[in-house]
Design an enzyme around this catalytic site. Structure first.
Site, PDB file in Angstrom:
ATOM      1  N   ASP A  35       1.337  -1.186   0.046  1.00  0.00           N
ATOM      2  CA  ASP A  35      -0.036  -0.197  -0.242  1.00  0.00           C
ATOM      3  C   ASP A  35       0.947   1.506  -0.016  1.00  0.00           C
ATOM      4  O   ASP A  35       1.952   1.045   0.245  1.00  0.00           O
ATOM      5  CB  ASP A  35      -0.980  -0.144   1.511  1.00  0.00           C
ATOM      6  CG  ASP A  35      -1.829  -0.772   1.737  1.00  0.00           C
ATOM      7  OD1 ASP A  35      -2.196  -1.904   0.429  1.00  0.00           O
ATOM      8  OD2 ASP A  35      -2.360  -1.265   3.159  1.00  0.00           O
TER       9      ASP A  35
HETATM   10  N1  URA Z   1      -0.783  -5.688   4.154  1.00  0.00           N
HETATM   11  C1  URA Z   1      -0.873  -4.616   3.894  1.00  0.00           C
HETATM   12  O1  URA Z   1      -1.787  -4.022   4.158  1.00  0.00           O
HETATM   13  N2  URA Z   1      -0.993  -3.833   3.309  1.00  0.00           N
HETATM   14  C2  URA Z   1       0.486  -3.885   2.895  1.00  0.00           C
HETATM   15  O2  URA Z   1       0.874  -2.705   1.576  1.00  0.00           O
HETATM   16  C3  URA Z   1       1.070  -5.491   2.757  1.00  0.00           C
HETATM   17  C4  URA Z   1       0.214  -6.362   3.456  1.00  0.00           C
END
Ligand code: URA
Length: 231
Positions: A97
């Site tokens: 993310d």
């Molecule tokens: N889980 C999440 O919530 N975000 C990420 O970027 C990776 C794993």
């Protein structure tokens, strides 16, 4: 296309749908089109594919604030700006993310990327996560055994408390799958929203010394160790 290192399977399909791919000069219209690698000429944006390129793998320590994509229609910061000096065309394996930090693998090998991402291979990913509050034993058990997200229970996970402060807790969570925003949604579900999320390990690959925003080449041994075993 994935095998020739152009992009992941999914991205290769969208390139075909966007009309960027030609087979012997004709635009490819079907995703099921078959290619004879010895005699057919496949081009992407009118540039011919090489049948096989040397596999390249890089490890990037992604800072928060960067999208895991190579192009963004809204011109937001992307990991592309951090890897401009990588000489080959490589793409990210999976996605972190925008506000997630930590290890991101980049490769030109579409089939390696597929094997690392497909849940069938159960490739392990470890995150360090700072959450609001102090999760109790019952909550930790729920996280380990599986939480329902969008009607599907998450696979069993390794969860351990690393340290607590007055109002927050650092934990380690080890996943064998990679659903969208999985860690954030798991902790939201148990009432402990995520304040910071860092991916610290991919299979056997960790690197505490790689500075944020920097990348390095994987050694042949590290690449070999990445190869997941189907279960
Ligand atoms: N889980 C999440 O919530 N975000 C990420 O970027 C990776 C794993």
């Amino acid at each position: 296309m994935a095998r020739a290192g152009v992009a992941s399977r999914r991205h290769s399909e969208s390139m075909i749908v966007a009309g960027r791919v030609k087979l012997n000069g004709e635009k490819v219209v079907s995703l099921a089109t078959r290619v004879q690698p010895d005699s057919d000429v496949v081009t992407v944006d009118d540039r011919p594919l090489k049948a096989s390129e040397t596999r390249r793998c890089y490890l990037l320590n992604k800072p928060a604030g960067y999208l895991t994509t190579l192009r963004d229609p809204f011109n937001r910061p992307t990991v592309a700006s951090l890897i401009r000096d990588i000489p080959e065309r490589v793409f990210p394996v999976g996605r972190l993310d925008r506000d997630t930090e930590g290890l991101l693998l980049l490769t030109n090998d579409g089939s390696l990327s597929y094997r690392l991402m497909h849940p069938r291979f159960g490739f392990e990913k470890e995150y360090h996560v700072l959450v609001k509050g102090v999760p109790g034993e019952g909550t930790l058990r729920r996280l380990r055994e599986g939480i329902e997200i969008d009607g599907r229970t998450t696979a069993s996970a390794g969860v351990a408390v690393l340290r607590c402060t007055k109002h927050c807790t650092w934990l380690s969570i080890v996943l064998h799958e990679g659903r969208k925003r999985q860690v954030r949604r798991m902790f939201d579900r148990v009432g402990h929203p995520v304040k910071r999320l860092i991916r610290v390990r991919l299979g056997g690959l960790a690197d505490r010394d790689l500075p944020a925003g920097k990348w390095r080449v994987l050694t042949p041994g590290e690449i070999e160790d990445l190869e997941p075993v189907a279960v």
